[in-house]
Write a protein that holds these residues in place. Structure first.
Motif, PDB file in Angstrom:
ATOM      1  N   ILE A  40      -3.731  27.700  -4.998  1.00 40.84           N
ATOM      2  CA  ILE A  40      -3.248  28.347  -3.775  1.00 40.84           C
ATOM      3  C   ILE A  40      -1.969  27.688  -3.260  1.00 40.84           C
ATOM      4  CG2 ILE A  40      -3.789  28.821  -1.349  1.00 40.84           C
ATOM      5  CD1 ILE A  40      -6.776  28.963  -2.274  1.00 40.84           C
ATOM      6  N   GLU A  41      -2.029  26.393  -3.042  1.00 36.53           N
ATOM      7  CA  GLU A  41      -0.941  25.711  -2.335  1.00 36.53           C
ATOM      8  C   GLU A  41       0.247  25.349  -3.214  1.00 36.53           C
ATOM      9  OE1 GLU A  41      -2.638  22.478  -0.113  1.00 36.53           O
ATOM     10  OE2 GLU A  41      -3.934  23.826   1.033  1.00 36.53           O
ATOM     11  N   GLU A  42       0.005  24.981  -4.458  1.00 31.38           N
ATOM     12  CA  GLU A  42       1.114  24.575  -5.327  1.00 31.38           C
ATOM     13  C   GLU A  42       1.614  25.720  -6.205  1.00 31.38           C
ATOM     14  OE1 GLU A  42       0.263  21.001  -7.554  1.00 31.38           O
ATOM     15  OE2 GLU A  42      -0.882  20.185  -5.864  1.00 31.38           O
ATOM     16  N   ASP A  43       0.673  26.500  -6.748  1.00 33.48           N
ATOM     17  CA  ASP A  43       1.049  27.530  -7.722  1.00 33.48           C
ATOM     18  C   ASP A  43       1.206  28.914  -7.110  1.00 33.48           C
ATOM     19  OD1 ASP A  43       0.904  25.450  -9.526  1.00 33.48           O
ATOM     20  OD2 ASP A  43      -1.066  26.019 -10.305  1.00 33.48           O
ATOM     21  N   GLY A  44       0.860  29.064  -5.826  1.00 33.10           N
ATOM     22  CA  GLY A  44       1.034  30.341  -5.137  1.00 33.10           C
ATOM     23  C   GLY A  44       0.173  31.476  -5.656  1.00 33.10           C
ATOM     24  N   LYS A  45      -0.968  31.153  -6.236  1.00 30.08           N
ATOM     25  CA  LYS A  45      -1.865  32.179  -6.771  1.00 30.08           C
ATOM     26  C   LYS A  45      -2.709  32.784  -5.648  1.00 30.08           C
ATOM     27  CE  LYS A  45      -1.044  30.837 -11.109  1.00 30.08           C
ATOM     28  NZ  LYS A  45      -0.097  31.556 -11.922  1.00 30.08           N
ATOM     29  N   VAL A  46      -3.092  34.026  -5.839  1.00 25.32           N
ATOM     30  CA  VAL A  46      -4.115  34.643  -5.005  1.00 25.32           C
ATOM     31  C   VAL A  46      -5.425  34.320  -5.713  1.00 25.32           C
ATOM     32  CG1 VAL A  46      -5.076  36.824  -4.183  1.00 25.32           C
ATOM     33  CG2 VAL A  46      -2.584  36.482  -4.227  1.00 25.32           C
ATOM     34  N   VAL A  47      -6.375  33.743  -4.983  1.00 25.73           N
ATOM     35  CA  VAL A  47      -7.628  33.296  -5.588  1.00 25.73           C
ATOM     36  C   VAL A  47      -8.800  34.116  -5.054  1.00 25.73           C
ATOM     37  CG1 VAL A  47      -9.229  31.355  -5.859  1.00 25.73           C
ATOM     38  CG2 VAL A  47      -6.763  30.950  -5.917  1.00 25.73           C
ATOM     39  N   TYR A  48      -9.619  34.574  -5.969  1.00 28.01           N
ATOM     40  CA  TYR A  48     -10.859  35.261  -5.630  1.00 28.01           C
ATOM     41  C   TYR A  48     -12.019  34.396  -6.072  1.00 28.01           C
ATOM     42  CZ  TYR A  48      -8.243  39.520  -4.718  1.00 28.01           C
ATOM     43  OH  TYR A  48      -7.385  40.445  -4.194  1.00 28.01           O
ATOM     44  N   VAL A  49     -13.059  34.352  -5.261  1.00 26.47           N
ATOM     45  CA  VAL A  49     -14.278  33.625  -5.622  1.00 26.47           C
ATOM     46  C   VAL A  49     -15.458  34.586  -5.551  1.00 26.47           C
ATOM     47  CG1 VAL A  49     -13.407  31.387  -4.837  1.00 26.47           C
ATOM     48  CG2 VAL A  49     -14.709  32.804  -3.271  1.00 26.47           C
ATOM     49  N   PRO A  50     -16.467  34.348  -6.387  1.00 26.01           N
ATOM     50  CA  PRO A  50     -17.626  35.230  -6.340  1.00 26.01           C
ATOM     51  C   PRO A  50     -18.452  35.004  -5.077  1.00 26.01           C
ATOM     52  CG  PRO A  50     -17.989  33.482  -7.926  1.00 26.01           C
ATOM     53  CD  PRO A  50     -16.581  33.337  -7.420  1.00 26.01           C
ATOM     54  N   ARG A  51     -18.996  36.075  -4.582  1.00 24.08           N
ATOM     55  CA  ARG A  51     -19.976  36.016  -3.498  1.00 24.08           C
ATOM     56  C   ARG A  51     -21.302  36.295  -4.177  1.00 24.08           C
ATOM     57  NH1 ARG A  51     -23.066  39.528  -1.099  1.00 24.08           N
ATOM     58  NH2 ARG A  51     -21.946  41.262  -2.013  1.00 24.08           N
ATOM     59  N   VAL A  52     -22.100  35.273  -4.314  1.00 23.90           N
ATOM     60  CA  VAL A  52     -23.364  35.404  -5.020  1.00 23.90           C
ATOM     61  C   VAL A  52     -24.446  35.783  -4.027  1.00 23.90           C
ATOM     62  CG1 VAL A  52     -25.047  34.223  -6.474  1.00 23.90           C
ATOM     63  CG2 VAL A  52     -22.620  33.689  -6.708  1.00 23.90           C
ATOM     64  N   GLY A  53     -25.192  36.808  -4.366  1.00 25.75           N
ATOM     65  CA  GLY A  53     -26.277  37.261  -3.504  1.00 25.75           C
ATOM     66  C   GLY A  53     -27.510  36.398  -3.657  1.00 25.75           C
ATOM     67  N   LEU A  54     -28.604  36.915  -3.219  1.00 25.99           N
ATOM     68  CA  LEU A  54     -29.855  36.156  -3.248  1.00 25.99           C
ATOM     69  C   LEU A  54     -30.380  35.938  -4.656  1.00 25.99           C
ATOM     70  CD1 LEU A  54     -31.647  37.810  -0.208  1.00 25.99           C
ATOM     71  CD2 LEU A  54     -30.480  35.594  -0.306  1.00 25.99           C
ATOM     72  N   ASP A  55     -30.002  36.796  -5.602  1.00 22.16           N
ATOM     73  CA  ASP A  55     -30.549  36.698  -6.946  1.00 22.16           C
ATOM     74  C   ASP A  55     -29.448  36.341  -7.936  1.00 22.16           C
ATOM     75  OD1 ASP A  55     -32.044  36.789  -9.213  1.00 22.16           O
ATOM     76  OD2 ASP A  55     -32.804  38.816  -8.909  1.00 22.16           O
ATOM     77  N   PHE A  56     -29.056  35.059  -7.960  1.00 23.69           N
ATOM     78  CA  PHE A  56     -27.979  34.596  -8.824  1.00 23.69           C
ATOM     79  C   PHE A  56     -28.289  34.854 -10.292  1.00 23.69           C
ATOM     80  CE2 PHE A  56     -26.104  31.193 -11.435  1.00 23.69           C
ATOM     81  CZ  PHE A  56     -24.776  31.487 -11.236  1.00 23.69           C
ATOM     82  N   GLU A  57     -29.529  34.662 -10.690  1.00 23.82           N
ATOM     83  CA  GLU A  57     -29.894  34.826 -12.093  1.00 23.82           C
ATOM     84  C   GLU A  57     -29.628  36.242 -12.588  1.00 23.82           C
ATOM     85  OE1 GLU A  57     -30.620  32.489 -14.233  1.00 23.82           O
ATOM     86  OE2 GLU A  57     -30.531  30.963 -12.684  1.00 23.82           O
ATOM     87  N   THR A  67     -14.396  22.145  -8.567  1.00 21.52           N
ATOM     88  CA  THR A  67     -13.320  23.134  -8.466  1.00 21.52           C
ATOM     89  C   THR A  67     -12.394  22.903  -7.265  1.00 21.52           C
ATOM     90  OG1 THR A  67     -14.736  24.657  -7.226  1.00 21.52           O
ATOM     91  CG2 THR A  67     -14.665  24.942  -9.614  1.00 21.52           C
ATOM     92  N   ARG A  68     -12.669  21.903  -6.458  1.00 28.75           N
ATOM     93  CA  ARG A  68     -11.850  21.707  -5.248  1.00 28.75           C
ATOM     94  C   ARG A  68     -10.370  21.515  -5.566  1.00 28.75           C
ATOM     95  NH1 ARG A  68     -15.434  17.076  -2.736  1.00 28.75           N
ATOM     96  NH2 ARG A  68     -15.378  16.622  -4.946  1.00 28.75           N
ATOM     97  N   GLY A  69     -10.071  20.673  -6.551  1.00 30.09           N
ATOM     98  CA  GLY A  69      -8.679  20.390  -6.890  1.00 30.09           C
ATOM     99  C   GLY A  69      -7.935  21.607  -7.416  1.00 30.09           C
ATOM    100  N   ILE A  70      -8.581  22.366  -8.303  1.00 29.33           N
ATOM    101  CA  ILE A  70      -7.912  23.536  -8.876  1.00 29.33           C
ATOM    102  C   ILE A  70      -7.766  24.645  -7.839  1.00 29.33           C
ATOM    103  CG2 ILE A  70      -9.978  24.625  -9.865  1.00 29.33           C
ATOM    104  CD1 ILE A  70      -6.422  24.581 -11.406  1.00 29.33           C
ATOM    105  N   LEU A  71      -8.703  24.761  -6.920  1.00 32.55           N
ATOM    106  CA  LEU A  71      -8.560  25.744  -5.845  1.00 32.55           C
ATOM    107  C   LEU A  71      -7.329  25.415  -5.000  1.00 32.55           C
ATOM    108  CD1 LEU A  71     -12.276  26.096  -4.801  1.00 32.55           C
ATOM    109  CD2 LEU A  71     -10.808  27.987  -5.497  1.00 32.55           C
ATOM    110  N   LYS A  72      -7.212  24.159  -4.613  1.00 30.90           N
ATOM    111  CA  LYS A  72      -6.072  23.730  -3.789  1.00 30.90           C
ATOM    112  C   LYS A  72      -4.760  23.909  -4.548  1.00 30.90           C
ATOM    113  CE  LYS A  72      -4.335  19.718  -1.312  1.00 30.90           C
ATOM    114  NZ  LYS A  72      -4.529  19.601   0.082  1.00 30.90           N
ATOM    115  N   LYS A  73      -4.729  23.483  -5.802  1.00 29.44           N
ATOM    116  CA  LYS A  73      -3.511  23.607  -6.614  1.00 29.44           C
ATOM    117  C   LYS A  73      -3.132  25.069  -6.793  1.00 29.44           C
ATOM    118  CE  LYS A  73      -1.550  22.534 -11.161  1.00 29.44           C
ATOM    119  NZ  LYS A  73      -0.246  22.851 -10.684  1.00 29.44           N
TER     120      LYS A  73
END
Length: 112
Positions: A82-99, A74-80
């Motif tokens: 934010i930096e190229e497409d001007g999107k606000v990006v949210y990512v999940p914060r996964v706790g101790l129990d991902f499952e 996901t590194r490339g799409i995150l950079k694109k």
């Protein structure tokens, strides 16, 4: 508990269980992919995403931070996004129990 509530609870538990099994199966298959194939498939996914009208018109997008190996990159799409497409990006914060999807979200800011 009413039978309707029990049925909904059981259905939700069944769905959660099936999703856990599916995630494990997919992770096992992805682990078998050669690095170059995983990179190629990652690029195809993101190329398809950015062509979608929904992506183009979105002001915010949700993405995940990929692990260093055995996951779509996901590194490339995150950079694109934010930096190229001007999107606000949210990512999940996964706790101790991902499952069990112990999750919240974080806003990702540009380094500019």
């Amino acid at each position: 508990m009413s039978s309707s509530l029990q049925k909904n609870s059981t259905t939700a538990d069944d769905i959660r269980s099936e999703k856990q099994k599916l995630r494990k199966e997919i992770r096992a298959k992805v682990r078998l992919l050669p690095v170059d194939e995983l990179k190629r498939q990652s690029e195809m996914v993101w190329d398809n995403l950015v062509r979608l009208d929904e992506y183009k018109s979105a002001k915010t997008v949700g993405l995940f931070l990929s692990m260093p190996a055995n996951e779509i990159d996901t590194r490339g799409i995150l950079k694109k996004s934010i930096e190229e497409d001007g999107k606000v990006v949210y990512v999940p914060r996964v706790g101790l129990d991902f499952e069990h999807c112990d999750m919240g979200t974080f806003l990702v800011c540009s380094s500019k």
